[in-house]
Design a protein around this motif. Sequence first.
Motif, PDB file in Angstrom:
ATOM      1  N   HIS A  28      -0.217  31.917  47.627  1.00  0.00           N
ATOM      2  CA  HIS A  28      -1.436  31.108  47.524  1.00  0.00           C
ATOM      3  C   HIS A  28      -1.528  30.422  46.174  1.00  0.00           C
ATOM      4  CE1 HIS A  28      -3.506  33.921  44.813  1.00  0.00           C
ATOM      5  NE2 HIS A  28      -3.117  34.925  45.596  1.00  0.00           N
ATOM      6  N   GLY A  29      -2.468  29.493  46.061  1.00  0.00           N
ATOM      7  CA  GLY A  29      -2.648  28.723  44.850  1.00  0.00           C
ATOM      8  C   GLY A  29      -3.541  29.408  43.836  1.00  0.00           C
ATOM      9  N   GLY A  30      -3.943  28.635  42.840  1.00  0.00           N
ATOM     10  CA  GLY A  30      -4.756  29.161  41.765  1.00  0.00           C
ATOM     11  C   GLY A  30      -4.404  28.465  40.450  1.00  0.00           C
ATOM     12  N   PRO A  31      -4.012  29.214  39.435  1.00  0.00           N
ATOM     13  CA  PRO A  31      -3.948  30.675  39.374  1.00  0.00           C
ATOM     14  C   PRO A  31      -5.343  31.294  39.531  1.00  0.00           C
ATOM     15  CG  PRO A  31      -2.794  29.679  37.502  1.00  0.00           C
ATOM     16  CD  PRO A  31      -3.597  28.594  38.150  1.00  0.00           C
ATOM     17  N   GLN A  55      -2.174  37.708  44.548  1.00  0.00           N
ATOM     18  CA  GLN A  55      -1.588  37.899  43.232  1.00  0.00           C
ATOM     19  C   GLN A  55      -2.527  38.724  42.354  1.00  0.00           C
ATOM     20  OE1 GLN A  55      -1.105  33.732  42.298  1.00  0.00           O
ATOM     21  NE2 GLN A  55       0.057  33.431  44.184  1.00  0.00           N
ATOM     22  N   ARG A  56      -1.965  39.331  41.340  1.00  0.00           N
ATOM     23  CA  ARG A  56      -2.792  40.170  40.457  1.00  0.00           C
ATOM     24  C   ARG A  56      -3.979  39.367  39.913  1.00  0.00           C
ATOM     25  NH1 ARG A  56      -0.052  42.861  35.831  1.00  0.00           N
ATOM     26  NH2 ARG A  56       1.702  43.176  37.265  1.00  0.00           N
ATOM     27  N   TRP A  88      14.572  36.427  51.742  1.00  0.00           N
ATOM     28  CA  TRP A  88      13.435  35.875  52.464  1.00  0.00           C
ATOM     29  C   TRP A  88      13.276  34.388  52.194  1.00  0.00           C
ATOM     30  CZ3 TRP A  88       8.738  38.978  50.015  1.00  0.00           C
ATOM     31  CH2 TRP A  88       8.748  38.839  48.628  1.00  0.00           C
ATOM     32  N   VAL A  89      12.488  33.741  53.045  1.00  0.00           N
ATOM     33  CA  VAL A  89      12.063  32.370  52.813  1.00  0.00           C
ATOM     34  C   VAL A  89      10.798  32.435  51.962  1.00  0.00           C
ATOM     35  CG1 VAL A  89      11.235  30.225  53.863  1.00  0.00           C
ATOM     36  CG2 VAL A  89      13.028  31.562  54.995  1.00  0.00           C
ATOM     37  N   VAL A  90      10.747  31.664  50.892  1.00  0.00           N
ATOM     38  CA  VAL A  90       9.598  31.640  49.988  1.00  0.00           C
ATOM     39  C   VAL A  90       8.834  30.337  50.233  1.00  0.00           C
ATOM     40  CG1 VAL A  90       8.855  31.616  47.585  1.00  0.00           C
ATOM     41  CG2 VAL A  90      10.797  33.054  48.287  1.00  0.00           C
ATOM     42  N   CYS A  91       7.545  30.462  50.542  1.00  0.00           N
ATOM     43  CA  CYS A  91       6.717  29.295  50.873  1.00  0.00           C
ATOM     44  C   CYS A  91       5.440  29.343  50.033  1.00  0.00           C
ATOM     45  CB  CYS A  91       6.391  29.300  52.362  1.00  0.00           C
ATOM     46  SG  CYS A  91       5.273  27.975  52.896  1.00  0.00           S
ATOM     47  N   GLY A  92       5.285  28.381  49.128  1.00  0.00           N
ATOM     48  CA  GLY A  92       4.122  28.383  48.254  1.00  0.00           C
ATOM     49  C   GLY A  92       3.320  27.106  48.361  1.00  0.00           C
ATOM     50  N   HIS A  93       2.022  27.228  48.120  1.00  0.00           N
ATOM     51  CA  HIS A  93       1.116  26.076  48.122  1.00  0.00           C
ATOM     52  C   HIS A  93       0.516  25.892  46.735  1.00  0.00           C
ATOM     53  CE1 HIS A  93      -3.043  24.369  48.494  1.00  0.00           C
ATOM     54  NE2 HIS A  93      -2.339  23.420  49.068  1.00  0.00           N
ATOM     55  N   SER A  94       0.560  24.657  46.208  1.00  0.00           N
ATOM     56  CA  SER A  94      -0.072  24.295  44.940  1.00  0.00           C
ATOM     57  C   SER A  94       0.511  25.141  43.803  1.00  0.00           C
ATOM     58  CB  SER A  94      -1.590  24.438  45.066  1.00  0.00           C
ATOM     59  OG  SER A  94      -2.264  23.785  44.032  1.00  0.00           O
ATOM     60  N   TRP A  95      -0.311  25.903  43.093  1.00  0.00           N
ATOM     61  CA  TRP A  95       0.211  26.809  42.068  1.00  0.00           C
ATOM     62  C   TRP A  95       1.235  27.760  42.677  1.00  0.00           C
ATOM     63  CZ3 TRP A  95       1.263  29.465  37.752  1.00  0.00           C
ATOM     64  CH2 TRP A  95       1.246  30.862  37.760  1.00  0.00           C
ATOM     65  N   GLN A 192     -17.045  31.906  45.144  1.00  0.00           N
ATOM     66  CA  GLN A 192     -16.143  31.627  44.023  1.00  0.00           C
ATOM     67  C   GLN A 192     -14.806  31.103  44.546  1.00  0.00           C
ATOM     68  OE1 GLN A 192     -17.386  32.097  40.778  1.00  0.00           O
ATOM     69  NE2 GLN A 192     -19.221  32.404  42.014  1.00  0.00           N
ATOM     70  N   PHE A 193     -14.282  30.089  43.882  1.00  0.00           N
ATOM     71  CA  PHE A 193     -12.999  29.519  44.276  1.00  0.00           C
ATOM     72  C   PHE A 193     -11.836  30.257  43.625  1.00  0.00           C
ATOM     73  CE2 PHE A 193     -16.043  26.003  44.699  1.00  0.00           C
ATOM     74  CZ  PHE A 193     -15.845  25.685  46.029  1.00  0.00           C
ATOM     75  N   VAL A 194     -12.011  30.710  42.394  1.00  0.00           N
ATOM     76  CA  VAL A 194     -10.948  31.431  41.682  1.00  0.00           C
ATOM     77  C   VAL A 194     -11.580  32.452  40.739  1.00  0.00           C
ATOM     78  CG1 VAL A 194      -9.346  29.465  41.700  1.00  0.00           C
ATOM     79  CG2 VAL A 194     -10.816  29.838  39.719  1.00  0.00           C
ATOM     80  N   ASN A 195     -10.737  33.377  40.266  1.00  0.00           N
ATOM     81  CA  ASN A 195     -11.104  34.234  39.153  1.00  0.00           C
ATOM     82  C   ASN A 195     -10.873  33.414  37.889  1.00  0.00           C
ATOM     83  OD1 ASN A 195     -11.053  36.029  36.959  1.00  0.00           O
ATOM     84  ND2 ASN A 195     -10.224  37.703  38.171  1.00  0.00           N
ATOM     85  N   ASN A 196     -11.941  33.003  37.234  1.00  0.00           N
ATOM     86  CA  ASN A 196     -11.820  32.101  36.089  1.00  0.00           C
ATOM     87  C   ASN A 196     -11.014  32.704  34.944  1.00  0.00           C
ATOM     88  OD1 ASN A 196     -13.175  29.739  36.949  1.00  0.00           O
ATOM     89  ND2 ASN A 196     -15.154  30.736  36.667  1.00  0.00           N
ATOM     90  N   GLU A 197     -11.083  34.020  34.784  1.00  0.00           N
ATOM     91  CA  GLU A 197     -10.317  34.663  33.710  1.00  0.00           C
ATOM     92  C   GLU A 197      -8.820  34.438  33.914  1.00  0.00           C
ATOM     93  OE1 GLU A 197      -9.392  39.046  31.714  1.00  0.00           O
ATOM     94  OE2 GLU A 197     -10.574  38.901  33.558  1.00  0.00           O
ATOM     95  N   VAL A 198      -8.356  34.658  35.133  1.00  0.00           N
ATOM     96  CA  VAL A 198      -6.942  34.452  35.436  1.00  0.00           C
ATOM     97  C   VAL A 198      -6.589  32.979  35.271  1.00  0.00           C
ATOM     98  CG1 VAL A 198      -5.142  34.669  37.189  1.00  0.00           C
ATOM     99  CG2 VAL A 198      -6.952  36.385  37.044  1.00  0.00           C
ATOM    100  N   ASN A 199      -7.424  32.111  35.811  1.00  0.00           N
ATOM    101  CA  ASN A 199      -7.149  30.684  35.787  1.00  0.00           C
ATOM    102  C   ASN A 199      -7.001  30.163  34.365  1.00  0.00           C
ATOM    103  OD1 ASN A 199      -8.313  27.616  36.060  1.00  0.00           O
ATOM    104  ND2 ASN A 199      -7.214  28.265  37.888  1.00  0.00           N
TER     105      ASN A 199
END
Length: 285
Positions: A28-31, A55-56, A88-95, A192-199
């Motif tokens: 998934h995206g983010g961070p 993700q953590r 494996w196949v790795v598939c990610g979006h955005s971040w 909330q869209f993201v954890n701002n601390e991580v972002n």
Amino acid sequence: MDGIVSKINGVSLWHITQGQGIPMVLLHGGPGAYDYLEPIADMLDNRYKVIRYEQRGSWRSEKKGPYDVETFIDDLEHLRLHLGIDKWVVCGHSWGASVGLAYTVRYNCQVKALIYISGTGINPAWHIDYRINRLENMSFDEREEYTQLRSIVNQMSGIEREHTRNRIRELSLRADLFNKNNFSMLPRVDGQFVNNEVNQKVDCNEYLESDEFRNEVISSITAPVLLVHGEVDPRPYKYVKELASNLKNSEFRLISQSGHYPWLDNPTTLGKLIHDFVARKVTGI
């Protein structure tokens, strides 16, 4: 499906598996966002064993640092080992696409293929074009509010600053959409869209746009790569196309009438692109 939480690389990570077949992990995206890729998993789990995880620092996973690109890469590799998956196949979006790219640089031998959805490329010039495109994708009122809030947010503190950051992010997310009616379907937890601390702590640009990283991407990735981008995503696709041109075994595909979340605007096309690519490059069909 509720998923499980496992101790992985010293942190508790939420993860879930669905379907049978070739293993494919979704990033998934983010961070600092959370797993919102169930719609993609649902279109793929008839052919693949799809793994999603948070993700953590993200919602159901432990909020424990360090929050840096190297640690996110290590977490993903430890997840692979924890699940007993060879390749494996790795598939990610955005971040998540950036994390997938960085993971493939380091662990190319463990990657059957990389699917890079709505990324930014590795040329730092994308930032300027993105800021221009983002404003152009807003209505006049949204643009006025966004500009005004950006000018004062750093003078704020506490809850007021947090709420203002969330409003800025909401306006930015609206600009990501081709169909503005899909705004209610964008990922969020408790508003909330993201954890701002991580972002704020993940300095991804310094890592992912360094000369060293760009050289590693060009020289070390031999796995097949599919790069998919929405035509009206404010992140300019020319830099993703540029990245594709520098990879040894890649395909770039542009999805018309689609923004940053192509499974909302054009899920049939996205699903077909992924299925066809994996069939040709991984299973040899």
